[in-house]
Write a protein that holds these residues in place. Structure first.
Motif, short mmCIF file in Angstrom:
data_model
loop_
_atom_site.label_atom_id
_atom_site.label_comp_id
_atom_site.label_asym_id
_atom_site.label_seq_id
_atom_site.Cartn_x
_atom_site.Cartn_y
_atom_site.Cartn_z
N THR A 101 39.00 43.36 40.37
CA THR A 101 39.97 42.27 40.36
C THR A 101 39.82 41.41 39.11
O THR A 101 40.82 40.95 38.55
CB THR A 101 39.84 41.40 41.62
OG1 THR A 101 38.51 40.92 41.73
CG2 THR A 101 40.24 42.16 42.87
N MET A 102 38.58 41.21 38.64
CA MET A 102 38.37 40.44 37.42
C MET A 102 39.00 41.15 36.23
O MET A 102 39.67 40.53 35.41
CB MET A 102 36.87 40.23 37.17
CG MET A 102 36.57 39.41 35.94
SD MET A 102 34.82 39.31 35.57
CE MET A 102 34.48 40.97 35.02
N ARG A 103 38.81 42.47 36.13
CA ARG A 103 39.40 43.23 35.02
C ARG A 103 40.92 43.21 35.08
O ARG A 103 41.59 43.11 34.04
CB ARG A 103 38.87 44.66 35.03
CG ARG A 103 37.43 44.73 34.58
CD ARG A 103 36.92 46.15 34.59
NE ARG A 103 35.54 46.19 34.12
CZ ARG A 103 34.73 47.21 34.31
NH1 ARG A 103 35.13 48.27 34.97
NH2 ARG A 103 33.50 47.16 33.85
N GLU A 104 41.49 43.32 36.28
CA GLU A 104 42.95 43.24 36.44
C GLU A 104 43.46 41.88 35.99
O GLU A 104 44.47 41.78 35.30
CB GLU A 104 43.36 43.49 37.88
CG GLU A 104 43.31 44.94 38.30
CD GLU A 104 44.36 45.75 37.59
OE1 GLU A 104 45.54 45.34 37.57
OE2 GLU A 104 44.01 46.82 37.06
N ARG A 105 42.77 40.81 36.39
CA ARG A 105 43.17 39.47 36.01
C ARG A 105 43.09 39.28 34.49
O ARG A 105 44.00 38.72 33.88
CB ARG A 105 42.27 38.46 36.73
CG ARG A 105 42.70 37.03 36.58
CD ARG A 105 41.88 36.08 37.45
NE ARG A 105 40.45 36.24 37.29
CZ ARG A 105 39.62 36.71 38.22
NH1 ARG A 105 40.08 37.08 39.39
NH2 ARG A 105 38.33 36.80 37.99
N GLU A 106 42.03 39.79 33.87
CA GLU A 106 41.89 39.69 32.42
C GLU A 106 42.96 40.51 31.71
O GLU A 106 43.50 40.09 30.69
CB GLU A 106 40.50 40.14 32.00
CG GLU A 106 39.41 39.17 32.37
CD GLU A 106 38.01 39.71 32.08
OE1 GLU A 106 37.90 40.91 31.73
OE2 GLU A 106 37.05 38.94 32.20
N ARG A 107 43.30 41.69 32.26
CA ARG A 107 44.34 42.52 31.66
C ARG A 107 45.69 41.81 31.70
O ARG A 107 46.42 41.79 30.71
CB ARG A 107 44.44 43.86 32.39
CG ARG A 107 45.43 44.84 31.76
CD ARG A 107 45.61 46.09 32.59
NE ARG A 107 46.06 45.81 33.94
CZ ARG A 107 47.33 45.54 34.27
NH1 ARG A 107 48.26 45.50 33.35
NH2 ARG A 107 47.66 45.31 35.53
N LYS A 108 46.01 41.20 32.83
CA LYS A 108 47.26 40.46 32.94
C LYS A 108 47.27 39.28 31.98
O LYS A 108 48.31 38.98 31.36
CB LYS A 108 47.46 39.97 34.37
CG LYS A 108 47.82 41.07 35.34
CD LYS A 108 47.98 40.54 36.74
CE LYS A 108 48.22 41.67 37.73
NZ LYS A 108 48.33 41.18 39.11
N GLN A 109 46.14 38.60 31.85
CA GLN A 109 46.05 37.46 30.94
C GLN A 109 46.26 37.91 29.49
O GLN A 109 46.98 37.25 28.74
CB GLN A 109 44.69 36.77 31.10
CG GLN A 109 44.53 35.51 30.28
CD GLN A 109 45.46 34.41 30.74
OE1 GLN A 109 45.82 34.34 31.90
NE2 GLN A 109 45.85 33.55 29.82
#
Length: 154
Positions: free
Chosen positions: A81-89
């Motif tokens: 979830t952290m990687r997904e959030r960073e990717r979206k950011q």
């Protein structure tokens, strides 16, 4: 039961202001529930509508290898979830940089177009502009004069 004068006062409040007045009982809760002992429907309705259902505790505490597996899965999910959030950011930052670059290029190219791009219309907003797809009948309705083509080869 409320005294008659208090009931009449609350009715006058209801009639004059058209507002709902909620009277709170000053009696302890044990005496108010004793009146409903003959009919439990009100309590049942309150319980069904306003209380969360009580569920038995079916989870057992994890120990040993199962606890380690659970913690590993939890950490992996949090990492995902952290990687997904960073990717979206990163995607949003890239879009913002592109937008900013395009606006600065437009400002250099044409001042009139730049001012037109930054002015927001007061009358039209996105949801009002969007046409919602619907499955409604056509405006013409049914064509009663339609005749099926005849097969002339027979």
């Amino acid at each position: 039961m409320l005294p008659l004068a208090r009931q009449q006062h609350s009715l006058r409040l209801l009639n004059s202001t058209k507002q709902v007045v909620r009277l709170v009982s000053t009696q302890p809760a044990s005496t108010t529930t004793s009146h409903n002992t003959g009919d439990n429907r009100i309590e049942t309705i309150r319980r069904v509508l306003f209380e969360s259902p009580q569920r038995p505790a079916t989870t057992t505490p994890l120990e040993g290898e199962a606890l380690e597996q659970h913690n590993t899965i939890e950490r992996a999910w949090k990492l995902h979830t952290m990687r997904e959030r960073e990717r979206k950011q990163r995607t949003l930052e890239k879009q913002f940089r592109s937008l900013h670059q395009a606006m600065s290029e437009l400002e250099k190219t044409s001042d009139r177009l730049f001012k037109g791009a930054i002015v927001k219309s007061r009358h039209i907003t996105y949801p009002k502009q969007a046409k919602i797809p619907t499955e409604t009948p056509s405006a013409q309705g049914w064509d009663y004069a339609y005749k099926a083509p005849t097969d002339s080869t027979q």
